[in-house]
Write an enzyme that holds these catalytic residues in place. Structure first.
Site, mmCIF file in Angstrom:
data_model
loop_
_atom_site.group_PDB
_atom_site.id
_atom_site.type_symbol
_atom_site.label_atom_id
_atom_site.label_comp_id
_atom_site.label_asym_id
_atom_site.label_seq_id
_atom_site.Cartn_x
_atom_site.Cartn_y
_atom_site.Cartn_z
ATOM 1 N N GLU A 262 17.247 -65.212 112.003
ATOM 2 C CA GLU A 262 18.588 -64.962 112.591
ATOM 3 C C GLU A 262 19.205 -66.230 113.169
ATOM 4 O OE1 GLU A 262 19.342 -61.742 111.142
ATOM 5 O OE2 GLU A 262 20.819 -62.823 112.325
HETATM 6 C C1 LIG Z 1 9.542 -63.281 108.260
HETATM 7 C C2 LIG Z 1 10.929 -63.724 107.929
HETATM 8 C C3 LIG Z 1 11.937 -62.786 107.789
HETATM 9 C C4 LIG Z 1 13.228 -63.192 107.429
HETATM 10 N N1 LIG Z 1 14.202 -62.249 107.198
HETATM 11 C C5 LIG Z 1 15.367 -62.637 106.607
HETATM 12 C C6 LIG Z 1 16.303 -61.667 106.122
HETATM 13 O O1 LIG Z 1 16.108 -60.449 106.250
HETATM 14 N N2 LIG Z 1 17.429 -62.108 105.496
HETATM 15 C C7 LIG Z 1 17.695 -63.440 105.315
HETATM 16 O O2 LIG Z 1 18.717 -63.759 104.737
HETATM 17 N N3 LIG Z 1 16.831 -64.374 105.791
HETATM 18 C C8 LIG Z 1 15.674 -64.011 106.416
HETATM 19 N N4 LIG Z 1 14.788 -64.955 106.847
HETATM 20 C C9 LIG Z 1 15.120 -66.362 106.714
HETATM 21 C C10 LIG Z 1 15.395 -67.025 108.051
HETATM 22 O O3 LIG Z 1 16.602 -66.572 108.579
HETATM 23 C C11 LIG Z 1 15.330 -68.545 107.812
HETATM 24 O O4 LIG Z 1 13.969 -68.865 107.637
HETATM 25 C C12 LIG Z 1 15.937 -69.310 108.954
HETATM 26 O O5 LIG Z 1 17.326 -69.120 109.006
HETATM 27 C C13 LIG Z 1 15.672 -70.817 108.842
HETATM 28 O O6 LIG Z 1 15.937 -71.306 107.549
HETATM 29 P P1 LIG Z 1 14.814 -72.133 106.801
HETATM 30 O O7 LIG Z 1 13.549 -71.358 106.834
HETATM 31 O O8 LIG Z 1 15.330 -72.537 105.476
HETATM 32 O O9 LIG Z 1 14.594 -73.416 107.682
HETATM 33 P P2 LIG Z 1 15.439 -74.772 107.621
HETATM 34 O O10 LIG Z 1 16.890 -74.445 107.608
HETATM 35 O O11 LIG Z 1 14.901 -75.624 106.544
HETATM 36 O O12 LIG Z 1 15.092 -75.397 109.037
HETATM 37 C C14 LIG Z 1 13.917 -76.166 109.302
HETATM 38 C C15 LIG Z 1 14.070 -76.798 110.686
HETATM 39 O O13 LIG Z 1 15.208 -77.686 110.678
HETATM 40 C C16 LIG Z 1 16.123 -77.315 111.680
HETATM 41 N N5 LIG Z 1 17.496 -77.501 111.194
HETATM 42 C C17 LIG Z 1 18.004 -77.120 110.004
HETATM 43 N N6 LIG Z 1 19.306 -77.452 109.954
HETATM 44 C C18 LIG Z 1 19.633 -78.039 111.108
HETATM 45 C C19 LIG Z 1 20.821 -78.590 111.667
HETATM 46 N N7 LIG Z 1 21.986 -78.573 111.021
HETATM 47 N N8 LIG Z 1 20.750 -79.142 112.898
HETATM 48 C C20 LIG Z 1 19.606 -79.154 113.581
HETATM 49 N N9 LIG Z 1 18.460 -78.633 113.128
HETATM 50 C C21 LIG Z 1 18.466 -78.082 111.909
HETATM 51 C C22 LIG Z 1 15.829 -75.847 111.994
HETATM 52 O O14 LIG Z 1 16.207 -75.506 113.314
HETATM 53 C C23 LIG Z 1 14.314 -75.790 111.792
HETATM 54 O O15 LIG Z 1 13.659 -76.191 112.959
HETATM 55 C C24 LIG Z 1 13.504 -64.574 107.263
HETATM 56 C C25 LIG Z 1 12.482 -65.520 107.439
HETATM 57 C C26 LIG Z 1 11.216 -65.113 107.726
HETATM 58 C C27 LIG Z 1 10.134 -66.160 107.815
#
Ligand SMILES: Cc1cc2nc3c(=O)[nH]c(=O)nc-3n(C[C@H](O)[C@H](O)[C@H](O)COP(=O)(O)OP(=O)(O)OC[C@H]3O[C@@H](n4cnc5c(N)ncnc54)[C@H](O)[C@@H]3O)c2cc1C
Length: 563
Positions: A422
């Site tokens: 989220e």
């Molecule tokens: C168990 C689980 C359930 C989930 N359920 C859903 C769901 O129902 N629907 C859905 O759509 N998604 C879902 N997600 C996805 C989840 O919302 C994402 O994992 C989350 O938004 C982070 O994206 P990412 O994993 O690609 O991490 P990344 O975006 O790659 O982030 C990695 C790190 O970099 C940081 N970062 C990235 N961009 C920036 C920025 N611009 N400035 C500063 N820091 C930054 C982040 O804070 C984080 O610490 C789920 C994930 C999991 C693991």
């Protein structure tokens, strides 16, 4: 002893700390009388304690499975989710026109807190459905509302949100899923989504996916995103599940925690979808869903922390090392600080719920701005606190905390995700210092003024605690004045500590209000002293960190980090 829903705490907060009374005075929520609220929370708490909580361990030990393309839920989940649906709990805050109870969001937040403490994996199912209901209420056509809302609200069908793709996580604008017009008002949706919570279910007769995708002429980035309703089964002419849509669950993720919640890789292969919210307006519509979910994810952190706290307290009373360990000062510190943090975070989340309700019922911009300001704080502080408190729960159990059979470790594993999904807590904090300060801090200053006025009024009864809260609010005001003069990079570099400081000042304020309601020598008065004297002061160190800006962080190059 098994889990007991914190009905009393939630009621106390809504009576004395962030009163629900003004909400109940509005025409929209006139039914939310104190008797009604008490009945709802008591009934909901009973369901959580007796029906939902007993499934929590099974969900961890026997995770969901994918069999022949269909998700099989963990033991007991089906019956528990059906009990939730039958009680009408999915639609607590939903529009009565479509079968909802139409109650305030604040009550829903309280219920989600209790439900998450009972079983986080299971709670995710109605949580996502609730978010979808709200998005449809605000953005869908009348036809889509009439077809989907009654079934989602009754719990007959469930909802998901599909944003994430392998290359598009926090950067949602990078998503590639395509939506091509079929020429009959529907769209063909093609692409892969990952991490989709409850992307399939053997509990309901249809799973409704809200999917973000791009039309052929879409601009790059978030401006070119549209939203589509893509059901697992296409509704037939009577609105019942008909032909299977062209979508499937490819696999389930193996995770650190929430084993009872299926996290699905989804493939859409020209699946039929209906647009929700207009061309290229998908992000606005999805934000309705995400805002609801963000606050309620904050409630998840609080609920799991509560369950971990109850378990740790029980263990500390039983475990004897010289004396029952609850008598050792360090264990007492851990327990009292857990309780104090939970109360602070719960108050912040409920304050956000009340602000949402007041904003909706009165249409007043000041309430809407307060809700917008509090949402990232409620999400990030609730979940960070959940991680801290569940970790402390493991510590209180000593070696047994590290052994799975006590269940203390499950809470710590389960809650870890809440700071990530989220919108990660880093993204929440950037939202607070960026978008939520576009008003030059007006909403923040209004809230700080309220805190200072209240603290000034409490000085006679609580000379030390009120003074501390006043000083903290003043320091936060000064820092906020400095912050809005900074460029985004410096704001972002200090965003997480700034959010933490804001939450601690709010936590101190709400504890002070609790103490004022019950008196200095009451349990709540003592708990307020624990928070205000021991936990709130961390705000000063957080603000010092936030003020350092970005330069020092980039003074170390990536090569320096590697050296
Ligand atoms: C168990 C689980 C359930 C989930 N359920 C859903 C769901 O129902 N629907 C859905 O759509 N998604 C879902 N997600 C996805 C989840 O919302 C994402 O994992 C989350 O938004 C982070 O994206 P990412 O994993 O690609 O991490 P990344 O975006 O790659 O982030 C990695 C790190 O970099 C940081 N970062 C990235 N961009 C920036 C920025 N611009 N400035 C500063 N820091 C930054 C982040 O804070 C984080 O610490 C789920 C994930 C999991 C693991």
């Amino acid at each position: 002893m098994s889990y007991r829903s914190p009905v009393n705490d939630i009621r106390f907060i809504l009576d004395h700390v962030v009163p629900l009374a003004p909400v109940a005075e509005t025409e929209m929520f006139a039914e939310a009388t104190p008797d009604m609220v008490e009945a709802i929370l008591t009934e909901g708490g009973k369901l959580c304690d007796e029906v939902i909580a007993p499934t929590n361990r099974d969900g961890d030990l026997t995770p969901t499975k994918l069999e022949n393309g269909v998700v099989r839920s963990a033991p007991g989940f089906k019956e528990a989710l059906q009990a939730l649906a039958e009680g009408g709990w999915v639609g607590i805050a939903a529009d009565p026109e479509y079968g909802g109870m139409g109650l305030p969001q604040a009550i829903n937040v309280g219920f989600n807190d209790m439900l998450s403490g009972a079983n986080l994996s299971l709670q995710l199912n109605p949580l996502l459905t609730q978010g979808q209901i709200e998005a449809l209420e605000h953005h869908a056509s009348d036809e889509i509302k009439a077809l989907y809302l009654p079934k989602l609200i009754s719990g007959e069908w469930s909802g998901t949100m599909n944003l994430t793709e392998p290359q598009a996580g926090s950067d949602v604008g990078a998503l590639r899923t395509k939506a091509e017009p079929n020429g009959d008002g529907t769209y063909a949706i093609t692409g892969q989504k990952i991490f989709i919570t409850w992307g399939d279910s053997d509990v309901v007769s249809n799973v409704c996916h809200l999917v973000l995708a791009r039309l052929p002429d879409a601009a790059p980035g978030t401006k070119g995103i549209s939203l589509f309703m893509v059901p697992k089964f296409l509704p037939d002419e009577n609105g019942n599940p008909g032909v299977a849509n062209s979508l499937k669950v490819v696999s389930l993720e193996h995770k650190l925690g929430i084993h009872g919640s299926p996290t699905c890789v989804m493939s859409y292969e020209g699946a039929t979808g209906w647009m929700v919210g207009g061309e290229h307006k998908g992000m606005a519509a999805m934000f309705t869903m995400m805002n609801n979910a963000r606050l309620n994810v904050g409630a998840q952190g609080i609920g799991v922390a509560e369950a971990a706290y109850q378990k740790a307290l029980e263990y500390a009373k039983d475990r004897v090392q010289f004396t029952p360990i609850v008598e050792h000062a360090d264990v007492r510190r851990m327990l009292t600080e857990m309780k104090a943090e939970i109360f602070a975070a719960r108050s912040i989340a409920l304050a956000c719920g009340v602000a949402i309700d007041m904003g909706r019922a009165t249409g007043k911009e000041s309430w809407q701005a307060r809700a917008a300001l509090l949402t990232p704080i409620a999400k990030a502080y609730g979940t960070d606190m959940g991680i801290r408190v569940t970790n402390t729960g493991v510590q209180i159990h000593g070696g047994m905390g590290y052994i799975e059979e006590t269940g203390a470790a499950q809470f710590a594993r389960d809650v870890r995700i809440t700071a990530i999904y989220e919108g990660t807590n880093g993204i929440q904090a950037m939202d607070l210092v960026g978008r939520k300060m576009m008003d030059d801090g007006a909403a923040a200053f209004r809230l700080l003024q309220e805190i200072e006025d209240e603290a000034r009024g409490a000085r006679e009864a609580f000379p030390v605690l009120a003074e501390d809260v006043w000083q903290a609010a003043e320091a936060l005001r000064e820092h906020t004045e400095w912050l809005i003069g900074q460029g985004m990079q410096d704001r972002f570099a200090g965003a997480v500590p700034y959010l933490d400081a804001f939450a601690r000042v709010l936590g101190g304020y709400y504890h002070l209000r609790a103490a004022m309601a019950e008196g200095r020598n009451s349990a709540r008065g003592h708990l307020a002293a624990v928070y205000i004297r021991r936990l709130m002061p961390i705000y000063a160190a957080s603000l010092a960190e936030a003020k350092e800006g970005a330069e020092g962080l980039y003074a170390l190059s990536v090569e320096d980090l590697e050296a």
